[in-house]
Scaffold this motif. Structure first.
Motif, short mmCIF file in Angstrom:
data_model
loop_
_atom_site.label_atom_id
_atom_site.label_comp_id
_atom_site.label_asym_id
_atom_site.label_seq_id
_atom_site.Cartn_x
_atom_site.Cartn_y
_atom_site.Cartn_z
N HIS A 6 0.99 -1.22 0.06
CA HIS A 6 0.14 -0.06 -0.01
C HIS A 6 0.89 1.28 0.06
N TYR A 7 0.73 1.97 -1.13
CA TYR A 7 1.07 3.34 -1.16
C TYR A 7 0.09 4.49 -1.42
N SER A 8 0.24 5.75 -1.05
CA SER A 8 -0.49 6.71 -1.43
C SER A 8 0.09 8.13 -1.35
N ASP A 9 -0.72 9.16 -1.89
CA ASP A 9 -0.47 10.43 -1.92
C ASP A 9 1.00 10.70 -2.41
N VAL A 10 1.48 10.32 -3.62
CA VAL A 10 2.67 10.48 -3.92
C VAL A 10 2.99 12.18 -4.31
N GLU A 11 2.09 12.50 -5.03
CA GLU A 11 1.90 13.85 -5.15
C GLU A 11 3.03 14.54 -6.08
N ASN A 12 3.85 15.59 -5.30
CA ASN A 12 4.73 16.03 -6.03
C ASN A 12 6.40 15.68 -5.88
N GLY A 41 -4.96 7.07 -4.16
CA GLY A 41 -5.46 8.45 -4.57
C GLY A 41 -4.28 9.22 -4.42
N ASP A 42 -4.38 10.43 -5.28
CA ASP A 42 -3.53 11.34 -5.16
C ASP A 42 -2.11 11.05 -5.69
N ASN A 43 -2.08 10.07 -6.51
CA ASN A 43 -0.62 9.60 -7.03
C ASN A 43 -0.30 9.94 -8.33
N THR A 44 -1.08 10.80 -8.91
CA THR A 44 -0.90 11.50 -10.22
C THR A 44 -0.35 13.12 -10.04
N ALA A 45 -0.99 13.66 -8.87
CA ALA A 45 -0.82 15.23 -8.89
C ALA A 45 -0.95 15.46 -7.37
N PRO A 46 -0.66 16.82 -6.91
CA PRO A 46 -0.06 17.86 -7.75
C PRO A 46 1.54 17.77 -8.09
N GLY A 47 2.01 18.77 -9.00
CA GLY A 47 3.44 18.99 -8.79
C GLY A 47 4.08 19.41 -10.05
N VAL A 48 5.15 19.81 -10.15
CA VAL A 48 5.62 20.58 -11.10
C VAL A 48 5.61 19.80 -12.64
N LEU A 49 6.34 18.64 -12.52
CA LEU A 49 6.33 17.52 -13.59
C LEU A 49 4.70 17.24 -14.00
N SER A 50 4.02 16.84 -12.88
CA SER A 50 2.52 16.62 -13.05
C SER A 50 1.82 17.68 -13.86
N LEU A 51 2.10 18.98 -13.50
CA LEU A 51 1.63 20.21 -14.16
C LEU A 51 1.80 20.10 -15.73
N ILE A 52 3.14 19.86 -15.95
CA ILE A 52 3.63 19.75 -17.25
C ILE A 52 2.94 18.77 -18.28
N GLU A 53 2.96 17.55 -17.34
CA GLU A 53 2.53 16.28 -17.97
C GLU A 53 1.26 15.72 -17.91
N ARG A 54 0.49 16.69 -17.43
CA ARG A 54 -1.08 16.44 -17.03
C ARG A 54 -1.21 15.16 -16.10
N GLY A 55 -0.42 14.86 -15.39
CA GLY A 55 -0.52 13.64 -14.58
C GLY A 55 0.06 12.42 -15.23
N ARG A 56 0.56 12.21 -16.35
CA ARG A 56 0.86 11.22 -17.20
C ARG A 56 2.32 10.78 -16.68
N GLN A 57 3.04 11.55 -15.91
CA GLN A 57 4.42 10.93 -15.50
C GLN A 57 3.98 9.95 -14.64
N ALA A 58 3.00 9.93 -13.99
CA ALA A 58 2.56 8.96 -12.85
C ALA A 58 2.78 7.45 -13.68
N ASP A 76 -6.19 13.82 -8.34
CA ASP A 76 -6.19 13.06 -9.49
C ASP A 76 -7.15 13.66 -10.60
N PHE A 77 -7.94 14.97 -10.15
CA PHE A 77 -8.64 15.73 -11.09
C PHE A 77 -8.18 16.75 -11.23
N ASP A 78 -6.81 17.21 -10.95
CA ASP A 78 -6.40 18.59 -11.09
C ASP A 78 -6.41 19.04 -12.59
N TYR A 79 -6.29 18.44 -13.70
CA TYR A 79 -6.23 18.79 -14.88
C TYR A 79 -7.57 18.52 -15.78
N GLY A 80 -8.76 18.33 -15.00
CA GLY A 80 -10.03 17.92 -15.47
C GLY A 80 -10.31 16.65 -15.80
#
Length: 464
Positions: A6-12, A41-58, A76-80
């Motif tokens: 179990h892991y969670s909230d990787v974020e930035n 949850g929250d394993n795709t955003a937020p963050g600098v790279l997340s903002l650039i990649e729209r979460g797909r860096q995850a 996980d809905f930060d980019y719509g």
């Protein structure tokens, strides 16, 4: 014997590829045919790279660890919704969500998301259900078009279907945070793998095991579902794990391509942006942000919510645009609001968690510029507030520069509403970068916020 990792909230943390490499290394070292990799949850955003990649860096992490099941967090809905749908379709794991719906009432991303699922490990059938905080549309404006049903009713229905299907164990992937206790009491689950709140947790509530590994990929919980019926937990710190070099290389390539390496200032004395500093009261990082907002729109007051400042390494040495994006990694504008002195007084009161009942009881939610506050923690009372060196006039009109998010949400500073909007500036991190280029970054704790307790002044920021 099935095991849950179990892991969670990787974020930035994606902004520091080596740290994600250690998280991936930890999960890989624990992996096996008897293990399921579970995210809450929250394993795709937020963050600098997340903002650039729209979460797909995850996806680099998800694919590297062969992730099995995941539910949604508010970020996980930060980019719509469309960006989330696209990411989910490309991800290797099964996304489980019982209470998120499209605007038309259909299940969110129904082709790729299920309300519950069953995984069989060593002959043991494990049912999974996922739930997300129903306050997400208030917490995240980008999720505003989605609908979130009652998570307890949704989980109850899903669990009943899983029990009827004859599963041996039921596990909830939860991004409810503090709502996990009610989930344990109201729904028949064996284990809750939780997230949302960044403090670690491991305890039993009404014969249900509640776990939260905390944020930023620092900890992985290994949960063993014993044949005897008992459940054992082992905690693993990822700092001690081997590094997954392939993950580091993939993410570093994304970081290098982002083009945010312009140096905008130099900081000699590191500026702490850890959760204890940011939520403890006045802090240098909060003063820097609030000063930048007030300067950018020439207002009477600048206001930054503590939750918008993301936990991460101190600002130190050469500070780049990427560093400032990591402080507030959201595509939201700084806005000008106009409100009466009486309303401003209420806004200042709402800096205290004791007033708004949001977060931990002792948290302080507001960082200010152009104002001085004196707060009594014992009496939960704002003793004094001054703007521009003068007491607040209840009848006067004041201008405030803050995040557009605070006009949207009713969880923080509920007095601030969209009706107060009187103008709009640049994106938050662009304001920080412009201010840093103009003035440098030389923030200090200077007495803007004084918290007293029992007649004594509480310590100011941790990085004073």
């Amino acid at each position: 014997m099935p095991r849950l990792l179990h892991y969670s909230d990787v974020e930035n943390v994606y902004d520091d590829p080596a740290r994600v490499g250690r998280l991936a290394g930890a999960l890989r070292s624990l992996a096996g045919d008897d293990a399921l990799v579970c995210g809450s949850g929250d394993n795709t955003a937020p963050g600098v790279l997340s903002l650039i990649e729209r979460g797909r860096q995850a996806l680099d992490l998800f694919r590297a660890v062969d992730a099995d099941v995941e539910t949604f967090g508010n970020h996980d809905f930060d980019y719509g919704p469309e960006a989330t749908r696209s990411l989910v379709a490309a991800a290797p794991q099964t996304w489980v969500s019982a209470n998120v719906y499209e605007s038309d009432g259909e299940r969110f991303a129904a082709d790729d998301v299920v309300p519950h699922t069953i995984e069989t490990i060593d002959g043991v059938r494990i049912g999974f259900v996922g739930v997300t905080d129903p306050a997400t549309p208030s917490l995240n404006p980008m999720a505003g078009e989605l609908q979130f049903s009652d998570p307890y009713e949704a989980a109850g229905t899903a669990v009943a279907e899983l029990r009827a299907a004859g599963v041996d164990r039921v596990v909830a992937l939860s991004h409810l945070g503090g709502g996990d206790d009610d989930l344990a009491r109201r729904v028949d689950v064996d284990v809750i793998l939780g997230g949302h709140v960044h403090a670690e947790r491991r305890e039993w509530v009404d014969e249900t095991l509640l776990l939260r590994p905390g944020a930023n990929g620092r900890v992985v919980f290994e949960v063993a579902l014993e044949e005897s019926g008992s459940i054992d937990v082992e905690r693993h710190e990822t700092a001690d794990a081997p590094v997954a070099d392939d993950v580091v290389s993939a993410l570093q390539g994304r970081v290098d391509a982002a083009g945010l390496d312009e140096v905008v200032a130099h900081v000699d004395q590191p500026i702490d942006r850890s959760e204890p500093a940011v939520f403890g009261g006045e802090a240098r990082i909060g003063n820097f942000v609030a000063d930048a907002y007030r300067w950018s729109l020439e207002t009477d007051v600048g206001l930054q919510n503590s939750g918008g400042i993301r936990d991460g390494p101190p600002l130190s040495g050469d500070v780049t645009v990427a560093d400032l994006v990591s402080v507030i990694p959201f595509e939201e504008h700084v806005v000008r609001a106009e409100l009466t002195g009486a309303e401003l007084w209420e806004v200042f009161r709402e800096s205290a968690a004791a007033v708004v009942d949001f977060g931990e009881p002792e948290w302080w939610h507001g960082h200010v510029s152009g104002a001085e506050l004196r707060w009594d923690d014992d009496a939960t009372e704002l003793l004094a507030a001054r703007v521009g060196g003068e007491p607040i006039d209840p009848e006067a009109t004041y201008t405030i520069a803050t995040s557009a998010y605070l006009l949207h949400t009713d969880h923080e500073f509920p007095t601030l509403e969209e009706r107060h909007r009187a103008g709009e500036g640049d994106i938050q991190f662009e304001v920080l970068a412009a201010y840093a280029r103009e003035f440098g970054i030389d923030a200090a704790v200077d007495g803007r916020i004084e918290r007293v307790s029992g007649g004594r002044t509480a310590p100011a920021g941790a990085d004073e």
